[in-house]
Design an enzyme around this catalytic site. Structure first.
Site, PDB file in Angstrom:
ATOM      1  N   PRO A   2       0.830  -1.214   0.000  1.00 45.46           N
ATOM      2  CA  PRO A   2       0.000   0.000   0.000  1.00 45.46           C
ATOM      3  C   PRO A   2       0.863   1.262   0.000  1.00 45.46           C
ATOM      4  O   PRO A   2       1.776   1.392   0.802  1.00 45.46           O
ATOM      5  CB  PRO A   2      -0.787  -0.101   1.314  1.00 45.46           C
ATOM      6  CG  PRO A   2      -0.595  -1.486   1.813  1.00 45.46           C
ATOM      7  CD  PRO A   2       0.654  -2.022   1.205  1.00 45.46           C
ATOM      8  N   GLU A   3       0.581   2.156  -0.925  1.00 50.48           N
ATOM      9  CA  GLU A   3       1.288   3.439  -0.988  1.00 50.48           C
ATOM     10  C   GLU A   3       0.335   4.514  -0.455  1.00 50.48           C
ATOM     11  O   GLU A   3      -0.811   4.220  -0.127  1.00 50.48           O
ATOM     12  CB  GLU A   3       1.671   3.731  -2.451  1.00 50.48           C
ATOM     13  CG  GLU A   3       2.633   2.729  -3.051  1.00 50.48           C
ATOM     14  CD  GLU A   3       4.101   3.111  -2.815  1.00 50.48           C
ATOM     15  OE1 GLU A   3       4.363   4.084  -2.092  1.00 50.48           O
ATOM     16  OE2 GLU A   3       4.967   2.414  -3.363  1.00 50.48           O
TER      17      GLU A   3
END
Ligand SMILES: [Zn+2]
Length: 271
Positions: A2-3
């Site tokens: 996840p960014e």
């Protein structure tokens, strides 16, 4: 992994279900996350959730009794489900609300974290207090980045990925933004002109904003009991395209390692 855009979309997805709700119970099935989940997170049981917000890639659940600091790590995901929904493998934590729903945390690789801070964490917590500005706020601007870069020998790509400089510019976004700005990823940050920073900063902001916008429409519903919220696919110009043809000049994209991270660029378009 996840960014920032995925974390922002997670935050927007779960916040309406959590805010102004009382916490009935916390169920920790496995404490062995990146750091052991502390017993003191139980202090929020009975407390009211006042706000859910994102800082860098942390989600902060503010309550009347203190603050939960959540990070999704490499593979973490959050969803809001009825509290009696049967658990699946890697469902490590439930934050059970008096509404009968719960915030459920699933993390197969267990690099995520759930921590507690009595004080407001943004200024006080060791994980948060030294962080640079948020990329989508006015505090992150051309003049700021230009000034911060003076005297820096490090590669521009490593520089913009440094959380002390600006948070949330992950590897994918650094690759894409430098391509769009026509800047060679290995160029020394301190040697880049103000004019080029004036091009780069709006591109970084637009790249992240677009990903958030796409995520908001393509991500699965956060309240779906089946399946995990997935991480969104995006149209990428360079990331993951090493050896393929440049979409601008049809030259061949080059892939190198920079700061242990995969770096793809066009030797003709990026100087
Ligand atoms: Zn090119």
């Amino acid at each position: 992994m996840p960014e920032l855009p995925e974390v922002e979309v997670s935050c927007r997805g779960i916040a309406p279900h959590l805010q102004q709700q009382k916490i009935a119970q916390i169920i920790v099935r496995d404490r062995r996350l990146r750091w052991p989940v502390p017993e003191e997170i139980d202090s929020v049981v009975g407390a009211l959730i006042t706000k859910v917000e994102r800082r860098a890639k942390y989600l902060i659940v503010h309550t009347s009794a203190g603050h939960l600091i959540i990070h999704l790590g490499m593979s973490g995901a959050l969803r809001v489900v009825p509290a009696n929904t049967p658990t699946v493998k890697h469902d490590h934590i439930d934050l059970v609300l008096e509404s009968g729903k719960c915030l459920r945390f699933n993390d197969p690789r267990r690099f995520g974290c759930w921590l507690f801070s009595k004080e407001h964490p943004s200024e006080n917590h060791p994980l948060l207090r030294a962080l640079g500005p948020e990329p989508l706020t006015d505090a992150f601007n051309e003049a700021y980045l230009f000034k911060a870069s003076r005297g820096r020998q490090q590669a521009i790509k490593t520089f913009i990925m440094d959380n002390h400089v600006v948070v949330g510019v992950g590897n994918i976004y650094a690759n894409e933004a430098l391509f769009k700005a026509g800047i060679h990823p290995k160029r020394a940050a301190g040697k880049i002109s103000q004019r080029r920073y004036e091009q780069l900063v709006p591109i970084i902001k637009a790249t992240l904003a677009k990903a958030i916008e796409q995520g908001g429409t393509t991500l699965q519903d956060f309240t779906q009991a089946d399946g995990q919220p997935g991480y969104f696919k995006q149209e990428l110009m360079v990331y993951g395209r090493g050896g393929k043809l440049c979409m601008q000049c049809s030259g061949r994209l080059k892939e190198i390692r920079l700061g242990q991270r995969s770096t793809v660029y066009c030797p003709s378009c990026q100087r």
